[in-house]
Scaffold this active site. Structure first.
Site, PDB file in Angstrom:
ATOM      1  N   THR A   1       0.943  -1.285  -0.062  1.00  0.00           N
ATOM      2  CA  THR A   1      -0.087  -0.009  -0.042  1.00  0.00           C
ATOM      3  C   THR A   1       0.916   1.192  -0.300  1.00  0.00           C
ATOM      4  OG1 THR A   1      -0.029   0.039   2.487  1.00  0.00           O
ATOM      5  CG2 THR A   1      -1.853  -1.023   1.379  1.00  0.00           C
TER       6      THR A   1
ATOM      7  N   TYR B   1       4.377  16.120  15.336  1.00  0.00           N
ATOM      8  CA  TYR B   1       5.420  15.126  14.338  1.00  0.00           C
ATOM      9  C   TYR B   1       6.746  15.444  14.573  1.00  0.00           C
ATOM     10  CZ  TYR B   1       5.931  12.020  10.530  1.00  0.00           C
ATOM     11  OH  TYR B   1       6.384  10.811   9.777  1.00  0.00           O
TER      12      TYR B   1
ATOM     13  N   VAL C   1      -2.484  11.119   1.566  1.00  0.00           N
ATOM     14  CA  VAL C   1      -3.416  10.039   2.520  1.00  0.00           C
ATOM     15  C   VAL C   1      -3.262   8.574   2.191  1.00  0.00           C
ATOM     16  CG1 VAL C   1      -6.061   9.636   2.734  1.00  0.00           C
ATOM     17  CG2 VAL C   1      -5.405  11.867   1.787  1.00  0.00           C
TER      18      VAL C   1
HETATM   19  P1  NAD Z   1       1.183   2.438   4.452  1.00  0.00           P
HETATM   20  O1  NAD Z   1       0.337   2.015   5.800  1.00  0.00           O
HETATM   21  O2  NAD Z   1       0.429   2.784   3.273  1.00  0.00           O
HETATM   22  O3  NAD Z   1       2.140   1.125   4.113  1.00  0.00           O
HETATM   23  C1  NAD Z   1       2.750   0.412   5.205  1.00  0.00           C
HETATM   24  C2  NAD Z   1       3.184  -0.859   4.349  1.00  0.00           C
HETATM   25  O4  NAD Z   1       4.017  -1.440   5.472  1.00  0.00           O
HETATM   26  C3  NAD Z   1       2.230  -1.781   4.200  1.00  0.00           C
HETATM   27  O5  NAD Z   1       2.733  -2.415   2.894  1.00  0.00           O
HETATM   28  C4  NAD Z   1       2.179  -2.973   5.299  1.00  0.00           C
HETATM   29  O6  NAD Z   1       1.768  -4.044   4.852  1.00  0.00           O
HETATM   30  C5  NAD Z   1       3.436  -2.877   5.749  1.00  0.00           C
HETATM   31  N1  NAD Z   1       3.739  -3.216   6.963  1.00  0.00           N
HETATM   32  C6  NAD Z   1       3.529  -2.743   8.038  1.00  0.00           C
HETATM   33  N2  NAD Z   1       3.829  -3.625   9.245  1.00  0.00           N
HETATM   34  C7  NAD Z   1       4.850  -4.619   8.602  1.00  0.00           C
HETATM   35  C8  NAD Z   1       5.251  -5.550   9.111  1.00  0.00           C
HETATM   36  N3  NAD Z   1       5.402  -5.838  10.575  1.00  0.00           N
HETATM   37  N4  NAD Z   1       5.803  -6.635   8.283  1.00  0.00           N
HETATM   38  C9  NAD Z   1       5.666  -6.312   6.905  1.00  0.00           C
HETATM   39  N5  NAD Z   1       5.118  -5.366   6.444  1.00  0.00           N
HETATM   40  C10 NAD Z   1       4.642  -4.469   7.126  1.00  0.00           C
HETATM   41  O7  NAD Z   1       2.152   3.765   4.760  1.00  0.00           O
HETATM   42  P2  NAD Z   1       2.998   4.704   4.048  1.00  0.00           P
HETATM   43  O8  NAD Z   1       2.144   6.021   4.506  1.00  0.00           O
HETATM   44  O9  NAD Z   1       3.089   4.500   2.510  1.00  0.00           O
HETATM   45  O10 NAD Z   1       4.136   4.823   4.832  1.00  0.00           O
HETATM   46  C11 NAD Z   1       5.398   4.321   4.239  1.00  0.00           C
HETATM   47  C12 NAD Z   1       6.500   5.109   4.779  1.00  0.00           C
HETATM   48  O11 NAD Z   1       6.266   6.382   4.082  1.00  0.00           O
HETATM   49  C13 NAD Z   1       6.722   5.333   6.364  1.00  0.00           C
HETATM   50  O12 NAD Z   1       7.899   5.255   6.649  1.00  0.00           O
HETATM   51  C14 NAD Z   1       6.049   6.849   6.333  1.00  0.00           C
HETATM   52  O13 NAD Z   1       6.452   7.322   7.411  1.00  0.00           O
HETATM   53  C15 NAD Z   1       6.559   7.681   5.062  1.00  0.00           C
HETATM   54  N6  NAD Z   1       5.889   8.782   4.815  1.00  0.00           N
HETATM   55  C16 NAD Z   1       4.701   8.736   4.625  1.00  0.00           C
HETATM   56  C17 NAD Z   1       3.891   9.732   4.454  1.00  0.00           C
HETATM   57  C18 NAD Z   1       2.467   9.927   4.258  1.00  0.00           C
HETATM   58  O14 NAD Z   1       1.813  11.328   4.103  1.00  0.00           O
HETATM   59  N7  NAD Z   1       1.747   8.890   4.269  1.00  0.00           N
HETATM   60  C19 NAD Z   1       4.610  11.045   4.300  1.00  0.00           C
HETATM   61  C20 NAD Z   1       6.221  10.810   4.369  1.00  0.00           C
HETATM   62  C21 NAD Z   1       6.804   9.640   4.477  1.00  0.00           C
END
Ligand code: NAD
Length: 389
Positions: free
Chosen positions: A51, A235, A272
């Site tokens: 995701t 944050y 999002v």
């Molecule tokens: P998300 O929730 O969409 O995706 C998380 C992923 O991690 C999923 O594929 C899930 O299955 C996997 N996951 C979670 N726990 C797991 C485990 N124990 N073993 C294997 N897989 C596991 O999250 P996202 O928002 O895409 O975040 C990804 C990265 O991007 C994070 O480091 C987040 O801090 C960073 N980020 C997010 C944003 C934002 O606004 N969403 C902005 C900047 C950076």
């Protein structure tokens, strides 16, 4: 069964198989239409591939750069009367489309923090890719069990030191209110660093190196969010910011062992996703940001950000900030955007939310994460949830 969204707080407990597949296809189309993304890195490991930013990274590297991938994510499979997690449907949809395009796409589902899943993933790399040229670390999780001690750590999204009062939004009711978030204890702060800091990234690189599956000149990326003054108290200057700061430490440690290109933290825009919707204050910031950046004609979602990362920012020698990070949050953090965000933030109330922010788009984007509200999908169809789209 007829599959409908069931939203509980900041999660939707159902997912639509055809809708999720449509969402994956929509992202693939975005990349394909823009044309190839030149890259020598053709063997890619994506941790957190199902995701959000991880899925987008798998899509851009596969459909933009013709890479073969091994992905790792944590999923719940379907049952006769219960849908799978959105990520499970996304994984199946991605694999089917990548394989149809002649690419290798193997997914390991389980706890990426564990030694067992690291070992299984290494076997999958040996069997399918030989070695990896690029590792994308995009895990977002509320808990992590330390594989060495068996202790389970929990992350807490809280300020450090003193309580923080901030505006917040109930995305269900559309109500804007004030919340006071109490500061984290030392234990909560340390727990957050254990879960979302750089330790597991280093463990992955060490395990891959020991197994001999890191290609010469490999690169690894780990995603962070820095944000602006509006979200800093909760944050960047809070527990999550401390954990993310630990990524910079880990990146420097990996670079000192494997070379200048071996590890970079990449700062991305707020979008999002399942992870971001669970962070207090961030959904309010997100609804405002959607409207402000769309009005300025520079709106970007998950796939647009990651496409720009690989298509523009990582071409040639990447431009780095003073902390050796790659910045794709540059548009979000321009003065024009942030001045307008601050102006609206301070005057925002429940009554003027509709004029200043875009809650409708936020809600639509949230439901799309679970495969709902996508054009061309027949949501009245009677489906077997065990059959992916
Ligand atoms: P998300 O929730 O969409 O995706 C998380 C992923 O991690 C999923 O594929 C899930 O299955 C996997 N996951 C979670 N726990 C797991 C485990 N124990 N073993 C294997 N897989 C596991 O999250 P996202 O928002 O895409 O975040 C990804 C990265 O991007 C994070 O480091 C987040 O801090 C960073 N980020 C997010 C944003 C934002 O606004 N969403 C902005 C900047 C950076």
């Amino acid at each position: 069964m007829i599959i409908e969204p069931k939203v509980r707080g900041f999660i939707c407990v159902t997912a639509h198989p055809i809708g999720c597949a449509t969402n994956v296809q929509r992202q693939i189309d975005h990349v394909v239409v823009k044309g190839p993304v030149p890259s020598k890195r053709k063997r890619v490991l994506v941790l957190g591939c199902s995701t959000g930013y991880g899925l987008a990274s798998r899509i851009v590297t596969t459909f933009g750069s013709g890479a073969d991938t091994v992905g790792v994510s944590y999923e719940k499979g379907p049952e006769e009367t219960r849908t799978a997690s959105a990520g499970w449907y996304n994984n199946r949809a991605f694999e089917k489309r990548a394989q149809a395009a002649g690419r290798i796409a193997v997914t390991v589902e389980g706890d990426a923090f564990s030694d067992a899943i690291k070992a299984e993933t290494i076997e999958a790399i040996k069997a399918n890719l030989g070695q990896v040229d690029l590792i994308v670390y995009s895990l977002a999780s509320p808990v992590r069990t330390d594989p060495k001690t068996g202790v389970m750590y929990r992350s807490a999204i809280k300020p450090m030191g003193t309580p923080v009062t901030s505006k917040t939004l109930n995305t269900g009711t559309g109500e804007v209110s004030e919340i006071e978030v109490q500061p984290a204890t030392d234990e909560e702060a340390e727990g957050t660093v254990k879960v979302m800091g750089g330790e597991d990234w280093e463990l992955w690189i060490a395990a891959l190196a020991e197994a001999g599956v890191l290609a010469d000149g490999f690169q690894s990326l780990n995603y962070t969010y820095l944000g602006s003054e509006l979200t800093w108290p909760i944050y960047h200057k809070g527990t999550l910011g401390r954990a993310k700061g630990d990524l910079d430490r880990a990146a420097a440690a990996i670079r000192s062992q494997f070379g200048e290109h071996a590890a970079h933290v990449v700062a991305l825009k707020a979008v999002v996703t399942q992870a971001s919707s669970a962070i207090p204050v961030v959904p309010l910031y997100g609804t405002l940001l959607l409207k402000v950046m769309d009005e300025m004609g520079i709106g970007e979602g998950t796939i647009e950000q990651i496409d720009r990362l690989f298509r523009v920012k990582l071409q040639g020698e990447p431009a780095l900030d003073e902390d050796s990070r790659v910045r794709v949050d540059d548009w979000e953090l321009t003065k024009t955007v942030q001045d307008e965000m601050a102006r609206r933030w301070w005057m925002l109330t429940t009554e003027n939310l509709g004029d200043l922010a875009d809650l409708g788009k936020y809600r639509a984007e949230f439901l799309k994460l679970f495969g709902f509200g996508l054009g061309g999908v027949d949501y009245s169809a009677d489906l077997d949830p065990r059959i992916p789209g």
